[in-house]
Scaffold this motif. Sequence first.
Motif, mmCIF file in Angstrom:
data_model
loop_
_atom_site.group_PDB
_atom_site.id
_atom_site.type_symbol
_atom_site.label_atom_id
_atom_site.label_comp_id
_atom_site.label_asym_id
_atom_site.label_seq_id
_atom_site.Cartn_x
_atom_site.Cartn_y
_atom_site.Cartn_z
ATOM 1 N N ILE A 1 0.845 -1.199 0.000
ATOM 2 C CA ILE A 1 0.000 0.000 0.000
ATOM 3 C C ILE A 1 0.879 1.247 0.000
ATOM 4 O O ILE A 1 0.642 2.199 -0.747
ATOM 5 C CB ILE A 1 -0.946 0.007 1.223
ATOM 6 N N ILE A 2 1.911 1.231 0.820
ATOM 7 C CA ILE A 2 2.823 2.379 0.904
ATOM 8 C C ILE A 2 3.566 2.571 -0.408
ATOM 9 O O ILE A 2 3.650 3.683 -0.941
ATOM 10 C CB ILE A 2 3.787 2.209 2.099
ATOM 11 N N VAL A 3 4.082 1.491 -0.978
ATOM 12 C CA VAL A 3 4.812 1.573 -2.254
ATOM 13 C C VAL A 3 3.911 2.132 -3.349
ATOM 14 O O VAL A 3 4.290 3.067 -4.071
ATOM 15 C CB VAL A 3 5.371 0.196 -2.665
ATOM 16 N N HIS A 4 2.704 1.581 -3.487
ATOM 17 C CA HIS A 4 1.805 2.034 -4.553
ATOM 18 C C HIS A 4 1.359 3.480 -4.353
ATOM 19 O O HIS A 4 1.233 4.233 -5.336
ATOM 20 C CB HIS A 4 0.594 1.111 -4.656
ATOM 21 N N SER A 5 1.150 3.898 -3.115
ATOM 22 C CA SER A 5 0.737 5.285 -2.889
ATOM 23 C C SER A 5 1.859 6.261 -3.230
ATOM 24 O O SER A 5 1.608 7.335 -3.784
ATOM 25 C CB SER A 5 0.262 5.486 -1.455
ATOM 26 N N LEU A 6 3.093 5.886 -2.925
ATOM 27 C CA LEU A 6 4.221 6.760 -3.274
ATOM 28 C C LEU A 6 4.464 6.790 -4.781
ATOM 29 O O LEU A 6 4.804 7.831 -5.343
ATOM 30 C CB LEU A 6 5.480 6.323 -2.529
ATOM 31 N N LYS A 7 4.275 5.660 -5.444
ATOM 32 C CA LYS A 7 4.420 5.633 -6.902
ATOM 33 C C LYS A 7 3.360 6.493 -7.575
ATOM 34 O O LYS A 7 3.619 7.120 -8.597
ATOM 35 C CB LYS A 7 4.338 4.198 -7.416
ATOM 36 N N ALA A 8 2.170 6.526 -6.966
ATOM 37 C CA ALA A 8 1.070 7.301 -7.551
ATOM 38 C C ALA A 8 1.347 8.801 -7.534
ATOM 39 O O ALA A 8 0.842 9.537 -8.381
ATOM 40 C CB ALA A 8 -0.230 6.999 -6.815
ATOM 41 N N CYS A 9 2.148 9.262 -6.594
ATOM 42 C CA CYS A 9 2.405 10.704 -6.508
ATOM 43 C C CYS A 9 3.873 11.045 -6.751
ATOM 44 O O CYS A 9 4.309 12.151 -6.438
ATOM 45 C CB CYS A 9 1.929 11.254 -5.166
ATOM 46 N N GLN A 10 4.634 10.140 -7.331
ATOM 47 C CA GLN A 10 6.073 10.372 -7.494
ATOM 48 C C GLN A 10 6.396 11.568 -8.377
ATOM 49 O O GLN A 10 7.435 12.190 -8.222
ATOM 50 C CB GLN A 10 6.758 9.117 -8.023
ATOM 51 N N ASN A 11 5.509 11.933 -9.285
ATOM 52 C CA ASN A 11 5.786 13.069 -10.167
ATOM 53 C C ASN A 11 5.651 14.418 -9.477
ATOM 54 O O ASN A 11 6.132 15.420 -9.992
ATOM 55 C CB ASN A 11 4.867 13.020 -11.386
ATOM 56 N N VAL A 12 4.990 14.443 -8.328
ATOM 57 C CA VAL A 12 4.813 15.719 -7.632
ATOM 58 C C VAL A 12 5.617 15.796 -6.343
ATOM 59 O O VAL A 12 5.614 16.835 -5.683
ATOM 60 C CB VAL A 12 3.315 16.006 -7.335
ATOM 61 N N ILE A 13 6.282 14.712 -5.970
ATOM 62 C CA ILE A 13 7.130 14.740 -4.782
ATOM 63 C C ILE A 13 8.382 15.545 -5.099
ATOM 64 O O ILE A 13 9.007 15.362 -6.137
ATOM 65 C CB ILE A 13 7.508 13.314 -4.334
ATOM 66 N N ILE A 14 8.747 16.436 -4.198
ATOM 67 C CA ILE A 14 9.933 17.264 -4.398
ATOM 68 C C ILE A 14 11.178 16.392 -4.287
ATOM 69 O O ILE A 14 11.349 15.651 -3.328
ATOM 70 C CB ILE A 14 9.979 18.407 -3.370
ATOM 71 N N ASN A 15 12.032 16.493 -5.282
ATOM 72 C CA ASN A 15 13.279 15.732 -5.283
ATOM 73 C C ASN A 15 14.426 16.735 -5.189
ATOM 74 O O ASN A 15 14.919 17.227 -6.185
ATOM 75 C CB ASN A 15 13.381 14.890 -6.556
ATOM 76 N N ASP A 16 14.824 17.038 -3.974
ATOM 77 C CA ASP A 16 15.872 18.013 -3.721
ATOM 78 C C ASP A 16 16.860 17.411 -2.742
ATOM 79 O O ASP A 16 16.485 16.998 -1.651
ATOM 80 C CB ASP A 16 15.253 19.292 -3.148
ATOM 81 N N ARG A 17 18.124 17.369 -3.095
ATOM 82 C CA ARG A 17 19.109 16.731 -2.229
ATOM 83 C C ARG A 17 19.415 17.543 -0.975
ATOM 84 O O ARG A 17 20.110 17.071 -0.088
ATOM 85 C CB ARG A 17 20.387 16.429 -2.994
ATOM 86 N N HIS A 18 18.871 18.756 -0.869
ATOM 87 C CA HIS A 18 19.117 19.605 0.294
ATOM 88 C C HIS A 18 17.977 19.571 1.314
ATOM 89 O O HIS A 18 18.054 20.232 2.342
ATOM 90 C CB HIS A 18 19.359 21.047 -0.146
ATOM 91 N N CYS A 19 16.918 18.842 1.010
ATOM 92 C CA CYS A 19 15.809 18.740 1.957
ATOM 93 C C CYS A 19 15.113 17.402 1.766
ATOM 94 O O CYS A 19 15.393 16.670 0.827
ATOM 95 C CB CYS A 19 14.823 19.888 1.790
ATOM 96 N N PHE A 20 14.207 17.107 2.660
ATOM 97 C CA PHE A 20 13.463 15.862 2.561
ATOM 98 C C PHE A 20 12.062 16.072 3.117
ATOM 99 O O PHE A 20 11.790 17.043 3.812
ATOM 100 C CB PHE A 20 14.166 14.726 3.304
ATOM 101 N N GLU A 21 11.180 15.169 2.781
ATOM 102 C CA GLU A 21 9.822 15.190 3.298
ATOM 103 C C GLU A 21 9.583 13.893 4.050
ATOM 104 O O GLU A 21 10.071 12.845 3.655
ATOM 105 C CB GLU A 21 8.809 15.306 2.166
ATOM 106 N N CYS A 22 8.844 13.976 5.133
ATOM 107 C CA CYS A 22 8.473 12.786 5.901
ATOM 108 C C CYS A 22 7.016 12.472 5.615
ATOM 109 O O CYS A 22 6.175 13.373 5.605
ATOM 110 C CB CYS A 22 8.649 13.025 7.399
ATOM 111 N N TYR A 23 6.730 11.221 5.380
ATOM 112 C CA TYR A 23 5.368 10.788 5.121
ATOM 113 C C TYR A 23 4.945 9.813 6.215
ATOM 114 O O TYR A 23 5.729 8.976 6.645
ATOM 115 C CB TYR A 23 5.255 10.115 3.749
ATOM 116 N N GLY A 24 3.731 9.923 6.653
ATOM 117 C CA GLY A 24 3.193 9.023 7.656
ATOM 118 C C GLY A 24 1.932 8.372 7.127
ATOM 119 O O GLY A 24 1.242 8.919 6.266
ATOM 120 N N TYR A 25 1.645 7.206 7.631
ATOM 121 C CA TYR A 25 0.471 6.463 7.185
ATOM 122 C C TYR A 25 -0.334 6.000 8.387
ATOM 123 O O TYR A 25 0.225 5.550 9.383
ATOM 124 C CB TYR A 25 0.893 5.231 6.369
ATOM 125 N N ASP A 26 -1.635 6.113 8.274
ATOM 126 C CA ASP A 26 -2.568 5.520 9.219
ATOM 127 C C ASP A 26 -3.270 4.407 8.450
ATOM 128 O O ASP A 26 -3.966 4.672 7.474
ATOM 129 C CB ASP A 26 -3.602 6.532 9.720
#
Length: 79
Positions: free
Chosen positions: A45-70
């Motif tokens: 579920i986590i893999v597929h949800s991240l793949k679904a939004c991979q085009n809008v996730i910021i890809n910057d080597r100077h920062c990161f985003e944390c994702y949580g799941y319920d």
Amino acid sequence: AIQKHSDDYNANHGGKLSLRNLRLHLEAVYGLAAIDKLFEDIGWIIVHSLKACQNVIINDRHCFECYGYDIMIDAKLKP
């Protein structure tokens, strides 16, 4: 919180379990094979949800985003 009035309430940790303790409890109740499948399904579920939004996730080597799941699990161990 409502759970504070339960006879099973633990004042030290409330109604929360660590992921490890939750898994151990579920394995004792449902068996190892069922819980291995449950956690594999949750992983997908986590893999597929991240793949679904991979085009809008910021890809910057100077920062990161944390994702949580319920994840809600039904009585048949289906997430």
